[in-house]
Enzyme design. Sequence first.
Site, short mmCIF file in Angstrom:
data_model
loop_
_atom_site.label_atom_id
_atom_site.label_comp_id
_atom_site.label_asym_id
_atom_site.label_seq_id
_atom_site.Cartn_x
_atom_site.Cartn_y
_atom_site.Cartn_z
N GLY A 35 -9.57 2.19 -64.94
CA GLY A 35 -9.28 2.99 -63.80
C GLY A 35 -7.91 3.33 -63.53
N ASP A 166 -5.33 18.98 -28.79
CA ASP A 166 -4.67 17.55 -28.20
C ASP A 166 -3.03 18.04 -27.84
OD1 ASP A 166 -2.99 17.45 -30.57
OD2 ASP A 166 -4.57 16.25 -31.69
N LYS A 189 -7.06 14.53 -24.03
CA LYS A 189 -8.17 13.83 -24.55
C LYS A 189 -7.54 12.38 -25.19
CE LYS A 189 -7.54 14.57 -29.73
NZ LYS A 189 -8.02 15.34 -30.95
N ARG A 191 -8.10 9.05 -27.73
CA ARG A 191 -8.75 8.36 -28.93
C ARG A 191 -9.11 7.02 -28.92
NH1 ARG A 191 -9.23 10.96 -33.66
NH2 ARG A 191 -7.88 12.75 -33.37
N ASP A 219 -11.14 17.19 -40.26
CA ASP A 219 -11.48 16.15 -41.13
C ASP A 219 -13.03 15.93 -40.89
OD1 ASP A 219 -12.03 13.71 -42.58
OD2 ASP A 219 -10.31 12.66 -41.49
N THR A 220 -13.25 15.04 -39.81
CA THR A 220 -14.71 14.81 -39.37
C THR A 220 -15.24 15.96 -38.59
OG1 THR A 220 -14.28 13.82 -37.48
CG2 THR A 220 -14.37 12.36 -38.98
C1 R5P Z 1 -5.08 14.72 -35.00
O1 R5P Z 1 -4.23 14.49 -34.15
C2 R5P Z 1 -5.05 16.14 -35.96
O2 R5P Z 1 -4.29 16.93 -35.63
C3 R5P Z 1 -6.46 16.43 -35.86
O3 R5P Z 1 -7.02 17.09 -34.45
C4 R5P Z 1 -7.62 15.47 -36.40
O4 R5P Z 1 -6.97 14.87 -37.61
C5 R5P Z 1 -8.98 16.26 -36.83
O5 R5P Z 1 -9.60 15.14 -37.37
P1 R5P Z 1 -11.27 15.19 -36.98
O6 R5P Z 1 -11.49 16.53 -37.57
O7 R5P Z 1 -11.77 14.13 -37.78
O8 R5P Z 1 -11.51 15.07 -35.56
#
Ligand code: R5P
Length: 316
Positions: A35, A166, A189, A191, A219-220
């Site tokens: 790897g 945010d 918000k 986290r 991301d998610t």
């Molecule tokens: C967070 O501070 C970033 O600016 C994005 O809001 C965050 O990384 C988005 O992640 P997800 O799509 O997982 O909510």
Amino acid sequence: MHLIAGSSNPQLAEKIASLLKIKLTPVEIKKFADGETYTRVKHKVRGDDVFIFQTLSRPVNDHLMELLVMIDALKRASAGRINILSPYMAYSRQDRKVNSREPITAKLVADLISTAGANRIITVDFHADQLQGFYNIPVDHFVGYPQFAKYIKEKKYQNLVIVSPDIGGMKRANGLADLLGCSIAVIDKVRKEHNHSEILQVVGKVKGKTAVLIDDIIDTGGSISSTAVRIREEGAKEVIVCATHGLFSGDAYKRLNAAKVSKVLLLDTVPLNKKAKIKRLKVISLVSLWAKIIRRIHYHQSLGKLFTWENKRTSL
Ligand code: R5P
């Protein structure tokens, strides 16, 4: 001048090379049986100006390691200057300690890249602008929102409000609002764990408006989708989503599609996850910008000339 592509997005590097009217400098990239990563530049580079195109998309750690060993190979081959063009710098969200005994991985990555021997980093939308200071080498930091402003103006969307999902993204939202001449709103918000957040309230007026949500990363898809749903509940007429880096991990695209937004604008800083069937998607390409940047850096010309949005905005 040489342009070398890592394995993160060689197709995009090929397009940049073609705009520059050069051929990609060939590089061998392979994995040993266990790897480990191996790279070898297949052309002499002694004294030359070399650009490595490697975005830190998934698999993040492999792409990062590949970048580091390519820098090392170039340094040991006596390249004149090693410039890193990395549209998405992974790990930039890990830029501070939130809890005790945590790493600051964004700083560690910056140290690794500088120590390996890079002379310059070119990127777009670090999670926070201050990350530029983590590097002890020049950082040319571009922002994505002027690209979105251009598209939104062309499409003549009216009665806009820019929404930051945010507090940390307010500067970005302000920048876009400034270019489009409209107001902003922000989501308050909390986290509670990684990749999960909870909306407390919407600060600002969104009722009856076309809300443009802007974030650096999807991301998610949790943050942007829950923001879109909430903004519509608060009376927004329609919702447009803008994000620089569309990572779309796992089922993120399903979450976003379920939020029924009228447009999704992304930049091509990472290759789109092939499974992500995103509805009403428009990807804005930065290829011609990258070609201009490479040319200007090579000829020691100012990059400030490309920051045209700076002249149009009314606040810092
Ligand atoms: C967070 O501070 C970033 O600016 C994005 O809001 C965050 O990384 C988005 O992640 P997800 O799509 O997982 O909510």
